[in-house]
Scaffold this motif. Sequence first.
Motif, short mmCIF file in Angstrom:
data_model
loop_
_atom_site.label_atom_id
_atom_site.label_comp_id
_atom_site.label_asym_id
_atom_site.label_seq_id
_atom_site.Cartn_x
_atom_site.Cartn_y
_atom_site.Cartn_z
N GLU A 63 0.81 -1.22 0.00
CA GLU A 63 0.00 0.00 0.00
C GLU A 63 0.85 1.27 0.00
O GLU A 63 0.52 2.24 -0.70
CB GLU A 63 -0.93 0.01 1.21
CG GLU A 63 -1.95 -1.12 1.25
CD GLU A 63 -1.44 -2.38 1.95
OE1 GLU A 63 -2.25 -3.31 2.15
OE2 GLU A 63 -0.24 -2.43 2.29
N VAL A 64 1.92 1.29 0.78
CA VAL A 64 2.74 2.50 0.86
C VAL A 64 3.47 2.73 -0.46
O VAL A 64 3.52 3.87 -0.97
CB VAL A 64 3.72 2.41 2.04
CG1 VAL A 64 4.67 3.60 2.05
CG2 VAL A 64 2.96 2.34 3.35
N LEU A 65 4.04 1.68 -1.03
CA LEU A 65 4.72 1.83 -2.32
C LEU A 65 3.73 2.25 -3.41
O LEU A 65 4.06 3.09 -4.26
CB LEU A 65 5.41 0.52 -2.70
CG LEU A 65 6.15 0.53 -4.04
CD1 LEU A 65 7.22 1.61 -4.09
CD2 LEU A 65 6.78 -0.83 -4.32
N ASP A 66 2.54 1.69 -3.39
CA ASP A 66 1.52 2.06 -4.37
C ASP A 66 1.23 3.56 -4.29
O ASP A 66 1.18 4.26 -5.31
CB ASP A 66 0.26 1.25 -4.12
CG ASP A 66 -0.84 1.57 -5.11
OD1 ASP A 66 -0.66 1.33 -6.31
OD2 ASP A 66 -1.90 2.08 -4.68
N PHE A 67 1.07 4.08 -3.07
CA PHE A 67 0.82 5.51 -2.89
C PHE A 67 2.01 6.33 -3.37
O PHE A 67 1.84 7.35 -4.05
CB PHE A 67 0.53 5.80 -1.41
CG PHE A 67 0.26 7.25 -1.13
CD1 PHE A 67 -1.04 7.74 -1.17
CD2 PHE A 67 1.29 8.13 -0.83
CE1 PHE A 67 -1.29 9.09 -0.91
CE2 PHE A 67 1.04 9.47 -0.58
CZ PHE A 67 -0.25 9.95 -0.62
N ALA A 68 3.22 5.89 -3.01
CA ALA A 68 4.42 6.63 -3.40
C ALA A 68 4.57 6.68 -4.92
O ALA A 68 4.94 7.72 -5.49
CB ALA A 68 5.65 6.01 -2.76
N LEU A 69 4.28 5.58 -5.58
CA LEU A 69 4.37 5.57 -7.05
C LEU A 69 3.34 6.51 -7.66
O LEU A 69 3.61 7.19 -8.65
CB LEU A 69 4.17 4.15 -7.57
CG LEU A 69 5.34 3.19 -7.32
CD1 LEU A 69 4.92 1.75 -7.59
CD2 LEU A 69 6.54 3.56 -8.18
N GLY A 70 2.16 6.57 -7.07
CA GLY A 70 1.16 7.51 -7.55
C GLY A 70 1.61 8.94 -7.38
O GLY A 70 1.35 9.80 -8.24
N LEU A 97 0.43 -4.27 -6.91
CA LEU A 97 1.56 -3.59 -7.54
C LEU A 97 1.86 -4.06 -8.97
O LEU A 97 2.48 -3.33 -9.73
CB LEU A 97 2.81 -3.78 -6.68
CG LEU A 97 2.75 -3.14 -5.29
CD1 LEU A 97 3.97 -3.52 -4.46
CD2 LEU A 97 2.64 -1.62 -5.38
N ARG A 98 1.45 -5.28 -9.31
CA ARG A 98 1.74 -5.75 -10.67
C ARG A 98 1.19 -4.81 -11.74
O ARG A 98 1.88 -4.54 -12.74
CB ARG A 98 1.18 -7.16 -10.86
CG ARG A 98 1.44 -7.72 -12.27
CD ARG A 98 0.85 -9.10 -12.42
NE ARG A 98 1.58 -10.10 -11.64
CZ ARG A 98 1.10 -11.31 -11.36
NH1 ARG A 98 -0.11 -11.65 -11.78
NH2 ARG A 98 1.82 -12.16 -10.69
N PRO A 99 -0.04 -4.28 -11.59
CA PRO A 99 -0.53 -3.33 -12.62
C PRO A 99 0.34 -2.08 -12.75
O PRO A 99 0.29 -1.41 -13.78
CB PRO A 99 -1.93 -2.97 -12.11
CG PRO A 99 -2.35 -4.14 -11.29
CD PRO A 99 -1.10 -4.59 -10.61
N ARG A 100 1.13 -1.78 -11.74
CA ARG A 100 2.06 -0.65 -11.82
C ARG A 100 3.43 -1.05 -12.36
O ARG A 100 4.35 -0.26 -12.39
CB ARG A 100 2.23 -0.01 -10.44
CG ARG A 100 1.02 0.79 -9.97
CD ARG A 100 1.41 1.69 -8.83
NE ARG A 100 0.35 2.51 -8.30
CZ ARG A 100 -0.01 3.71 -8.79
NH1 ARG A 100 0.60 4.19 -9.87
NH2 ARG A 100 -0.97 4.40 -8.22
#
Length: 261
Positions: A63-70, A97-100
């Motif tokens: 979740e944190v990495l997903d937010f950071a990438l956004g 995260l795979r979709p990113r």
Amino acid sequence: MTANRSFADLVAEGAAAPTDGWDFSWFEGRATEARPSWGYARSAGERLVGARAALDVQTGGGEVLDFALGTAGPDRPDAVAATEGWPPNVARATALLRPRGVVVVAAADDAPLPFADAAFDLVLSRHPVRPYWDEIARVLRPGGTYFAQHVGPASVFELVEYFLGPQPEEVRSARDPERERAGAEAAGLVVAGLRAERLRMEFHDVAAVVHFLRKVVWMVPGFTVEAYEPRLRALHERIGKQGPFVAHSTRHLFDVRKPDS
């Protein structure tokens, strides 16, 4: 509102809540925790901008990495990987995260990082079990950065010691940021920045306590409702009479560099 709900109902609710991932939205309205002033997820996103290859160590549910990438948007690195050691979180992080375009690798928390030397110019981590400085130094490119938020010493120990009693000093002082600084320097890294904060937490009902101790399993090892039923019942009564149970988390932020040479 939970003020008039029975002990049994609240405990059952806390025991039934899913514990995978690091999404803490379940606690909304029943527990609060002040956040560090530096805003780790947003700051991590800023660090991703312009990086060529990044690694998130012990990503949890991602979740944190997903937010950071956004936050980083189109300026994010082309190559991003993450490690996670708990199988339910590996599956959750992979789905998120795979979709990113992030490669999620199952790796035990105490194992060497499964990547080549000097593979990344940025390594991130939020709340690692402990920092493996030699491995972080190995996978960083010269001039690369380790940017991470660590749990500090005696974090939430008001709650820990409510259930376990007073803890020895060596337990209370574990995760000391100055000891961790010394470990980073021993691995040949340079600590460019280190900040620490102590933050107020409030538990508004016993369901929140049960769910928290099931989710953050190292706080009270082996915690079960059955084993701690008398203490949970006493805590339920205490919250009803005195209001929220107050504890304090400790956090520190590392900004660490690998020398160019």
